[in-house]
Design an enzyme around this catalytic site. Sequence first.
Site, PDB file in Angstrom:
ATOM      1  CG  ASP A   1      -1.952   1.180   1.237  1.00  5.71           C
ATOM      2  OD1 ASP A   1      -2.432   1.551   0.309  1.00  5.71           O
ATOM      3  OD2 ASP A   1      -1.857   1.720   2.238  1.00  5.71           O
ATOM      4  CB  SER A   2       0.368   4.773  -0.449  1.00  2.36           C
ATOM      5  OG  SER A   2      -0.924   4.747   0.326  1.00  2.36           O
TER       6      SER A   2
ATOM      7  CE1 TYR B   1       2.384   5.230  -3.628  1.00  2.40           C
ATOM      8  CE2 TYR B   1       1.132   3.280  -4.523  1.00  2.40           C
ATOM      9  CZ  TYR B   1       2.452   3.762  -4.081  1.00  2.40           C
ATOM     10  OH  TYR B   1       3.465   3.327  -3.892  1.00  2.40           O
ATOM     11  N   GLY B   2      -3.274   8.599  -4.015  1.00  2.00           N
ATOM     12  CA  GLY B   2      -4.766   9.033  -4.228  1.00  2.00           C
ATOM     13  C   GLY B   2      -4.931  10.330  -5.037  1.00  2.00           C
TER      14      GLY B   2
ATOM     15  CB  CYS C   1      -3.143   0.453  -2.567  1.00  2.00           C
ATOM     16  SG  CYS C   1      -3.109   1.989  -3.124  1.00  2.00           S
TER      17      CYS C   1
ATOM     18  CB  THR D   1      -5.054   4.499  -4.870  1.00  2.00           C
ATOM     19  OG1 THR D   1      -5.714   5.274  -4.028  1.00  2.00           O
ATOM     20  CG2 THR D   1      -4.671   5.516  -6.163  1.00  2.00           C
TER      21      THR D   1
ATOM     22  CD  GLU E   1      -0.202   7.159   6.018  1.00  2.00           C
ATOM     23  OE1 GLU E   1       1.042   7.306   6.380  1.00  2.00           O
ATOM     24  OE2 GLU E   1      -0.523   6.126   5.404  1.00  2.00           O
TER      25      GLU E   1
ATOM     26  CB  CYS F   1      -9.354   4.673   0.645  1.00  2.00           C
ATOM     27  SG  CYS F   1      -7.613   4.905   1.092  1.00  2.00           S
ATOM     28  CB  THR F   2      -6.791  -0.340   2.391  1.00  2.00           C
ATOM     29  OG1 THR F   2      -5.687   0.268   1.837  1.00  2.00           O
ATOM     30  CG2 THR F   2      -6.842  -1.111   1.594  1.00  2.00           C
ATOM     31  CG  HIS F   3      -5.157   5.084   4.292  1.00  2.00           C
ATOM     32  ND1 HIS F   3      -4.419   4.515   3.178  1.00  2.00           N
ATOM     33  CD2 HIS F   3      -4.062   5.699   5.074  1.00  2.00           C
ATOM     34  CE1 HIS F   3      -3.117   4.683   3.112  1.00  2.00           C
ATOM     35  NE2 HIS F   3      -2.752   5.425   4.351  1.00  2.00           N
TER      36      HIS F   3
HETATM   37  N1  DGL Z   1      -4.616   3.172   0.828  1.00  2.00           N
HETATM   38  C1  DGL Z   1      -4.555   3.344  -0.494  1.00  2.00           C
HETATM   39  C2  DGL Z   1      -5.862   3.301  -1.080  1.00  2.00           C
HETATM   40  O1  DGL Z   1      -6.696   2.288  -0.768  1.00  2.00           O
HETATM   41  C3  DGL Z   1      -3.981   4.640  -0.643  1.00  2.00           C
HETATM   42  C4  DGL Z   1      -4.415   6.093  -0.383  1.00  2.00           C
HETATM   43  C5  DGL Z   1      -3.332   7.042  -0.624  1.00  2.00           C
HETATM   44  O2  DGL Z   1      -2.349   6.883  -0.457  1.00  2.00           O
HETATM   45  O3  DGL Z   1      -3.935   8.194  -1.181  1.00  2.00           O
HETATM   46  O4  DGL Z   1      -6.526   3.819  -1.861  1.00  2.00           O
END
Ligand code: DGL
Length: 269
Positions: A10-11, A42-43, A73, A75, A151, A185-187
């Site tokens: 992931d990012s 990444y998004g 991820c 994204t 984050e 998004c996994t966050h």
């Molecule tokens: N956790 C990632 C996702 O599922 C990336 C989020 C990011 O870095 O913007 O999209």
Amino acid sequence: MDNRPIGVFDSGMGGLTAVVELQKVLPRENIVYFGDTGRVPYGTKSPEILRKYARQDIDFLKTKNVKMILAACGTVSSAAGEIGETCGVLYSGVLKPTAAAAIRETKNRRIGVIGTPATIRSGAYERLLKASCPDAEIFSRACPLFVPLVENRHTKRDDPLVKETMKEYLAGLREKEIDTLILGCTHYPLLAGAIGDFMGPGVALINSGREAALYCAQTLRERGLLREAGEGAAQYFVSDSVEGFRENARACLGAPVEGPVEWVAIDDY
Ligand code: DGL
């Protein structure tokens, strides 16, 4: 039986939501995790940059002799999924299992999708959901501030910053009478308390990290690739500060990551 590890990337912190679920369902498996903390988020990046990052992340995991790669991820899965599909190693993103879970869950066929700007812009969830349920109504919303909140360790449901951000992004969705909301998004599972509070108990939240982990487990089981003995261990690699990752992970997950964390020069891949 296959004793090689599972590679997850992931990012940043987000993919840890998939790792936690993988460890629950497959406690014997070894996991190699890469969090691209030096290049998060990444998004907000373009598809060209995301394809480059995805290729590097996957090439790094391939050096660890992994039996399967999970792009934890949303994204990468949405905007650069083809890089994984053609990488030569068994691969899954989060998209397909998550969309399938949402279709199983919804009763009124009104489904919300939240994700990063790149995920929402790609339209990938919408296409997949419509393909398997043409009469579903899909309501999508990009939530660019959610990843920086996580984050920077703003995840608690009573954090004023978190509450305000929920209002900003979710008020419109709440009016759409959805009964299912994809945390694309996994966050976002790390904000699930606040998202659930805002959306109310009538909206089921679909955790993409969890669905991807379950799918990964099912894939390995069906192919006879599970590790059948021993206790699994995890190894973590990041592209920014090791200490920063440890502290953030502890704050976000409520527990320290168990296992070594090492820095990797991801630009060399
Ligand atoms: N956790 C990632 C996702 O599922 C990336 C989020 C990011 O870095 O913007 O999209």
